[in-house]
Design an enzyme around this catalytic site. Structure first.
Site, mmCIF file in Angstrom:
data_model
loop_
_atom_site.group_PDB
_atom_site.id
_atom_site.type_symbol
_atom_site.label_atom_id
_atom_site.label_comp_id
_atom_site.label_asym_id
_atom_site.label_seq_id
_atom_site.Cartn_x
_atom_site.Cartn_y
_atom_site.Cartn_z
ATOM 1 N N LYS A 35 0.848 -1.207 0.000
ATOM 2 C CA LYS A 35 0.000 0.000 0.000
ATOM 3 C C LYS A 35 0.878 1.249 0.000
ATOM 4 O O LYS A 35 2.095 1.166 0.240
ATOM 5 C CB LYS A 35 -0.899 -0.020 1.240
ATOM 6 C CG LYS A 35 -0.134 0.072 2.558
ATOM 7 C CD LYS A 35 -1.025 -0.243 3.753
ATOM 8 C CE LYS A 35 -0.241 -0.190 5.048
ATOM 9 N NZ LYS A 35 -1.039 -0.653 6.192
ATOM 10 N N ARG A 133 -10.581 -0.033 14.861
ATOM 11 C CA ARG A 133 -10.577 0.609 13.545
ATOM 12 C C ARG A 133 -11.551 -0.182 12.693
ATOM 13 O O ARG A 133 -12.658 -0.423 13.120
ATOM 14 C CB ARG A 133 -9.128 0.607 13.016
ATOM 15 C CG ARG A 133 -8.838 1.600 11.930
ATOM 16 C CD ARG A 133 -7.355 1.677 11.586
ATOM 17 N NE ARG A 133 -6.852 0.452 10.955
ATOM 18 C CZ ARG A 133 -5.604 0.294 10.495
ATOM 19 N NH1 ARG A 133 -4.727 1.274 10.626
ATOM 20 N NH2 ARG A 133 -5.236 -0.828 9.938
ATOM 21 N N HIS A 162 -6.317 -7.197 12.873
ATOM 22 C CA HIS A 162 -5.101 -6.371 12.867
ATOM 23 C C HIS A 162 -4.718 -6.072 14.309
ATOM 24 O O HIS A 162 -5.568 -5.748 15.138
ATOM 25 C CB HIS A 162 -5.359 -5.082 12.084
ATOM 26 C CG HIS A 162 -4.110 -4.325 11.740
ATOM 27 N ND1 HIS A 162 -2.973 -4.932 11.246
ATOM 28 C CD2 HIS A 162 -3.822 -3.007 11.806
ATOM 29 C CE1 HIS A 162 -2.038 -3.998 11.028
ATOM 30 N NE2 HIS A 162 -2.522 -2.829 11.366
ATOM 31 N N ARG A 218 1.426 -10.581 7.062
ATOM 32 C CA ARG A 218 1.268 -9.364 6.253
ATOM 33 C C ARG A 218 2.378 -8.352 6.539
ATOM 34 O O ARG A 218 2.127 -7.294 7.104
ATOM 35 C CB ARG A 218 -0.085 -8.703 6.553
ATOM 36 C CG ARG A 218 -1.315 -9.560 6.326
ATOM 37 C CD ARG A 218 -2.591 -8.706 6.396
ATOM 38 N NE ARG A 218 -2.707 -7.971 7.639
ATOM 39 C CZ ARG A 218 -3.379 -8.374 8.714
ATOM 40 N NH1 ARG A 218 -4.026 -9.526 8.699
ATOM 41 N NH2 ARG A 218 -3.422 -7.623 9.795
ATOM 42 N N TYR A 262 13.188 31.612 4.819
ATOM 43 C CA TYR A 262 12.036 32.394 5.298
ATOM 44 C C TYR A 262 12.124 32.681 6.794
ATOM 45 O O TYR A 262 12.556 31.840 7.581
ATOM 46 C CB TYR A 262 10.744 31.598 5.061
ATOM 47 C CG TYR A 262 10.370 31.447 3.601
ATOM 48 C CD1 TYR A 262 10.067 32.548 2.814
ATOM 49 C CD2 TYR A 262 10.309 30.187 3.028
ATOM 50 C CE1 TYR A 262 9.704 32.399 1.478
ATOM 51 C CE2 TYR A 262 9.944 30.021 1.698
ATOM 52 C CZ TYR A 262 9.647 31.135 0.924
ATOM 53 O OH TYR A 262 9.288 30.984 -0.385
ATOM 54 N N CYS A 309 12.078 24.839 2.731
ATOM 55 C CA CYS A 309 11.124 25.471 1.814
ATOM 56 C C CYS A 309 10.376 24.394 1.033
ATOM 57 O O CYS A 309 10.670 23.208 1.168
ATOM 58 C CB CYS A 309 11.856 26.384 0.833
ATOM 59 S SG CYS A 309 12.921 27.615 1.601
ATOM 60 N N MET A 310 9.442 24.816 0.195
ATOM 61 C CA MET A 310 8.676 23.837 -0.571
ATOM 62 C C MET A 310 9.584 23.026 -1.500
ATOM 63 O O MET A 310 9.429 21.804 -1.637
ATOM 64 C CB MET A 310 7.583 24.535 -1.380
ATOM 65 C CG MET A 310 6.654 23.570 -2.089
ATOM 66 S SD MET A 310 5.425 24.385 -3.109
ATOM 67 C CE MET A 310 4.362 25.129 -1.889
ATOM 68 N N ASP A 311 10.553 23.711 -2.109
ATOM 69 C CA ASP A 311 11.358 23.071 -3.151
ATOM 70 C C ASP A 311 12.857 23.086 -2.879
ATOM 71 O O ASP A 311 13.624 22.600 -3.701
ATOM 72 C CB ASP A 311 11.128 23.788 -4.494
ATOM 73 C CG ASP A 311 9.658 24.023 -4.747
ATOM 74 O OD1 ASP A 311 8.899 23.034 -4.739
ATOM 75 O OD2 ASP A 311 9.258 25.191 -4.923
HETATM 76 C C1 LIG Z 1 -0.220 -1.612 6.848
HETATM 77 C C2 LIG Z 1 -0.763 -2.898 7.305
HETATM 78 C C3 LIG Z 1 0.077 -3.990 7.539
HETATM 79 C C4 LIG Z 1 1.589 -3.907 7.474
HETATM 80 O O1 LIG Z 1 2.088 -3.391 8.686
HETATM 81 P P1 LIG Z 1 3.653 -3.266 8.961
HETATM 82 O O2 LIG Z 1 3.725 -2.783 10.355
HETATM 83 O O3 LIG Z 1 4.167 -2.255 7.985
HETATM 84 O O4 LIG Z 1 4.246 -4.611 8.746
HETATM 85 C C5 LIG Z 1 -0.520 -5.198 7.864
HETATM 86 N N1 LIG Z 1 -1.860 -5.305 7.967
HETATM 87 C C6 LIG Z 1 -2.697 -4.267 7.773
HETATM 88 C C7 LIG Z 1 -4.162 -4.444 7.925
HETATM 89 C C8 LIG Z 1 -2.178 -3.022 7.457
HETATM 90 O O5 LIG Z 1 -3.007 -1.990 7.278
#
Ligand SMILES: *Cc1c(COP(=O)(O)O)cnc(C)c1O
Length: 371
Positions: A35, A133, A162, A218, A262, A309-311
């Site tokens: 992701k 969540r 999770h 994961r 700035y 700065c931005m850039d």
């Molecule tokens: C982002 C995410 C992960 C990965 O987590 P890490 O701490 O980067 O290994 C696993 N499961 C879910 C649901 C996530 O949103």
């Protein structure tokens, strides 16, 4: 010529993957989390590279991230971790993406859309065991598990939860979550539903909680070479995958009393040689690094002076008299014997390496290398 760029080392990625699989029993596989553009590393190349290394499944946060991977030719199963909206179902199915169902109210619409498909459509169910969540609550679970549409035309391919505190000092909360998850699995098995895939563990849990491995893990952050494990836990020897570099654009000397950037937050206490670097907060280099961060030039740390700065940013190179316009500057990564990690940058500004990495802007090109 591109003065500001990230290099992504695919050999380091493969090394980190093998660190991860080293924790797993042979029956447990990796569901690679790619992701947020693979935490800033470029999801398309990262996913294809991991697929070549034997990773068979991928997860992203949003529908669009999944579509991007499909359009780039990734044929592996892709799980959409984020919330699914009814209006997204057509595109989800058109691209053969696997939804995570976190709210039973989407099920009738999913089932209706699926009836147009020849085969059963696989979904994963997510239960909330303490993250607070997304996820089905333990109370609403029994009614959902009894729903006929979860036998046909939908099919539960996987269940997941999770963990909220897998990288915390104390493991008690994680153990409680795992207990709740086992109770949920029991509910599923009581109904005779078969579950090909069960997955819980993020990176930290892969290292710390073997009992959370189930059939898939994961990992995200550890693939990219970082972790947030407490100091008491023996961490794997990961290699950072991404380096962020720029090029000196201008050199100038300002007199004592001169100011930089700035709002004049840097006032020179001595005649100061400054290098101007073409990278800024628009590239994901946080403004909180103003008068705080460091870069590497000629293998030596040079401090950021004045506001980011931005850039552009400015650094003090008074003590590096031989620097030239066009020299390479490392903001994250190794130069000579010195290195600056995304975790060090994160520590300076009170965040985690995740945010530093995935914040690297879209105008920073990613170049891939294998060493
Ligand atoms: C982002 C995410 C992960 C990965 O987590 P890490 O701490 O980067 O290994 C696993 N499961 C879910 C649901 C996530 O949103």
């Amino acid at each position: 010529m591109v003065p500001t760029y990230a290099t992504v080392n695919l050999t380091a990625l493969a090394h980190n993957l093998s660190c991860i699989t080293g924790y797993l029993s042979p029956s447990c596989k990796v569901l690679a989390v790619v992701k947020a553009n693979a935490y800033g590393h470029g999801a398309v190349t990262i996913a294809h590279t991991l697929a070549k290394q034997g990773v068979e499944r991928f997860a992203v946060a949003s529908l669009d991230e999944g579509i991007e991977l499909r359009q780039a030719g990734l044929t592996a199963p892709i799980l959409i971790l984020g919330a699914l909206f009814e209006e997204q179902i057509v595109d989800l199915m058109a691209h053969r993406l696997t939804p995570v169902v976190s709210d039973g109210r989407i099920l009738p619409a999913l089932a209706k859309a699926v009836r147009a498909h020849p085969a059963p459509y696989q979904i994963h169910l997510k239960v909330d065991t303490g993250m607070g969540r997304l996820g089905l609550s333990m109370d609403e679970l029994p009614a959902i598990l009894d729903a006929q549409i979860l036998r046909s035309p939908l099919q539960i391919e996987g269940v997941m939860t999770h963990l909220a505190d897998a990288d915390g000092e104390d493991s008690a909360f994680t153990e409680r979550q795992l207990g709740a998850f086992h109770a949920m699995l029991e509910q599923v098995r009581l109904r005779g539903l078969t579950l090909p895939l069960v997955h819980v563990a993020n990176s930290a849990a892969i290292v710390r909680f073997p009992e959370a491995h189930f059939s898939l893990v994961r990992p995200g952050i550890m693939l990219y070479g970082y972790h947030t494990l407490p100091a008491s836990v023996r961490a794997p020897a990961l290699k950072p995958v991404l380096s962020l570099r720029t090029t000196i654009a201008q050199l100038r000397t300002i007199p004592q009393g001169g100011t930089v950037s700035y709002n004049k937050t840097f006032v020179a206490e001595r005649p100061t040689r400054i290098a101007v670097l073409p990278i800024g907060y628009a590239d994901g280099y946080s403004r909180q690094l103003s008068n705080r961060g460091f870069v590497l030039i000629q293998g030596t740390r040079a401090p950021i002076i004045g506001l980011v700065c931005m850039d552009m940013i400015m650094v003090d190179v008074t003590d590096l008299p031989s620097v030239q316009i066009g020299e390479t500057v490392t903001l994250i990564g190794q130069q000579g014997t010195e290195s600056i990690g995304a975790d060090e940058v994160a520590g300076l500004i009170g965040t985690i390496p995740y945010e530093v990495l995935c914040g690297i802007g879209s105008r920073v090109p990613r170049f891939y290398e294998s060493t």
